[in-house]
Design a protein around this motif. Sequence first.
Motif, PDB file in Angstrom:
ATOM      1  N   VAL A   1       0.723  -1.252  -0.079  1.00  0.00           N
ATOM      2  CA  VAL A   1       0.215   0.030   0.181  1.00  0.00           C
ATOM      3  C   VAL A   1       0.876   1.121  -0.048  1.00  0.00           C
ATOM      4  O   VAL A   1       1.907   1.305   0.712  1.00  0.00           O
ATOM      5  CB  VAL A   1      -0.909  -0.104   1.300  1.00  0.00           C
ATOM      6  CG1 VAL A   1      -1.799   1.175   1.342  1.00  0.00           C
ATOM      7  CG2 VAL A   1      -1.854  -1.235   1.365  1.00  0.00           C
TER       8      VAL A   1
ATOM      9  N   SER B   1      -0.865  -9.677  -1.757  1.00  0.00           N
ATOM     10  CA  SER B   1      -2.404 -10.510  -1.662  1.00  0.00           C
ATOM     11  C   SER B   1      -2.156 -11.751  -0.915  1.00  0.00           C
ATOM     12  O   SER B   1      -1.275 -12.459  -1.151  1.00  0.00           O
ATOM     13  CB  SER B   1      -3.192 -10.474  -2.787  1.00  0.00           C
ATOM     14  OG  SER B   1      -4.031 -11.291  -2.639  1.00  0.00           O
TER      15      SER B   1
ATOM     16  N   GLU C   1     -10.515  -9.895  -1.827  1.00  0.00           N
ATOM     17  CA  GLU C   1      -9.630  -8.756  -1.501  1.00  0.00           C
ATOM     18  C   GLU C   1      -9.583  -7.617  -2.406  1.00  0.00           C
ATOM     19  O   GLU C   1      -9.872  -7.832  -3.622  1.00  0.00           O
ATOM     20  CB  GLU C   1      -8.033  -8.952  -1.554  1.00  0.00           C
ATOM     21  CG  GLU C   1      -7.352  -9.405  -0.033  1.00  0.00           C
ATOM     22  CD  GLU C   1      -6.019  -9.809  -0.110  1.00  0.00           C
ATOM     23  OE1 GLU C   1      -5.222  -8.928  -0.740  1.00  0.00           O
ATOM     24  OE2 GLU C   1      -5.690 -10.672   0.546  1.00  0.00           O
TER      25      GLU C   1
ATOM     26  N   TYR D   1      -8.929  -3.329  -3.344  1.00  0.00           N
ATOM     27  CA  TYR D   1      -7.693  -2.441  -3.278  1.00  0.00           C
ATOM     28  C   TYR D   1      -8.170  -1.142  -3.993  1.00  0.00           C
ATOM     29  O   TYR D   1      -8.735  -1.218  -5.214  1.00  0.00           O
ATOM     30  CB  TYR D   1      -6.268  -2.659  -3.971  1.00  0.00           C
ATOM     31  CG  TYR D   1      -5.593  -4.043  -3.639  1.00  0.00           C
ATOM     32  CD1 TYR D   1      -4.647  -3.894  -2.726  1.00  0.00           C
ATOM     33  CD2 TYR D   1      -5.853  -5.141  -3.661  1.00  0.00           C
ATOM     34  CE1 TYR D   1      -3.946  -4.922  -1.958  1.00  0.00           C
ATOM     35  CE2 TYR D   1      -5.426  -6.412  -3.254  1.00  0.00           C
ATOM     36  CZ  TYR D   1      -4.436  -6.208  -2.378  1.00  0.00           C
ATOM     37  OH  TYR D   1      -4.009  -7.294  -1.867  1.00  0.00           O
TER      38      TYR D   1
ATOM     39  N   VAL E   1      -1.395   2.112  -5.388  1.00  0.00           N
ATOM     40  CA  VAL E   1      -2.197   1.469  -4.436  1.00  0.00           C
ATOM     41  C   VAL E   1      -2.584   2.383  -3.207  1.00  0.00           C
ATOM     42  O   VAL E   1      -1.574   2.551  -2.474  1.00  0.00           O
ATOM     43  CB  VAL E   1      -1.603   0.022  -3.941  1.00  0.00           C
ATOM     44  CG1 VAL E   1      -2.492  -0.634  -3.002  1.00  0.00           C
ATOM     45  CG2 VAL E   1      -1.290  -0.705  -5.119  1.00  0.00           C
TER      46      VAL E   1
ATOM     47  N   GLN F   1      -5.963  -1.256   1.154  1.00  0.00           N
ATOM     48  CA  GLN F   1      -6.200  -2.712   0.888  1.00  0.00           C
ATOM     49  C   GLN F   1      -7.482  -3.004   1.835  1.00  0.00           C
ATOM     50  O   GLN F   1      -7.421  -2.580   3.067  1.00  0.00           O
ATOM     51  CB  GLN F   1      -5.093  -3.702   1.181  1.00  0.00           C
ATOM     52  CG  GLN F   1      -5.286  -5.088   0.989  1.00  0.00           C
ATOM     53  CD  GLN F   1      -4.291  -5.971   1.880  1.00  0.00           C
ATOM     54  OE1 GLN F   1      -3.777  -5.606   2.508  1.00  0.00           O
ATOM     55  NE2 GLN F   1      -3.939  -6.971   1.086  1.00  0.00           N
TER      56      GLN F   1
END
Lengths: 175, 134
Positions: free
Chosen positions: A37, A136, A141, A143, A151, A154
Amino acid sequence: MKRFWLWVPVSVFALLAGIFVSQLRHPSGNTIPSHWVGHPMPQFDLPAAASSRPALSFANLADGKPKLLNIFASWCIPCASEAAVLADLKKQGVEVDGIALRDTRSDLDQFLARNGNPYTHIGGDVSSSVAIALGSTGVPESYIIDGKGIVRKQYIGELSPEDVPALVAEIRAAQ
Amino acid sequence: MKRWLLLLSFVATSAFADSHMAAAPYAYTALPDAKQEAAARDLMTEIRCVVCQGQSIIDSNADLAADMRSMIRTRIQKGEQPAAIRTWLIERYGMWVSYDPPLSATTAPLWLLPLLLLGIGGWLMAGRLKWRRS
């Protein structure tokens, strides 16, 4: 003095037993957050995974508009119930792109026909390469990717309807 | 029919929550070059599986671990250094993913405690031996 030393092993044991019991009753969180991230999305170019949607590449994500990137799969049970939340996000103007993990075209087409298709692009990640490059740990999931392809956030696990207002606000803020 | 249903009930339901996709090329296949394979194995035993936590990816049957093994073998075959691949994974999953933690402020007890305990053990033993002799 000797009396005092006799108590040391007992208290050490009691301390350790206390730690073990408390840790066993409340296991520490077993989700491993992505450390990616804040970094740009990996350069990738995935082939189209479904018959009805185009392929997904880095360029699609870094086109100036923030998006929600959802990693999912037809074999993933919570992904099916998450589809309604993604549809709601799409209705509120959020662009949702998907990466289908280790999926076959026929399985995925069936999954989308059954649960709805909120995705603009769907890339097929057959060898989990983009998933691993993102840090991941599984499906589903999600993002938040900003307009430059960075990014921003998350979400591990299934998105719930309660997450929607915060998600919409965050995606609008991530220009 | 009934027998089959009974048999089916013994199959773990979690087994269905897995991909039907065949494993990646180098997930269960060794590299042709023995030296490269050894380097890959050394790294794979020290990378923690993010699905079956507590196992290394070399021991894990999880799909993601298989894909990671294939990725590591492919990259080593291309000539990448194991240390660089480890760093790459740590950048994504954090120090958590490596079973070889470097010495830092947070990991210092991990490295120093065994030495300390060994010292205490030696001290206790020395005392005990002296007591025996006297």
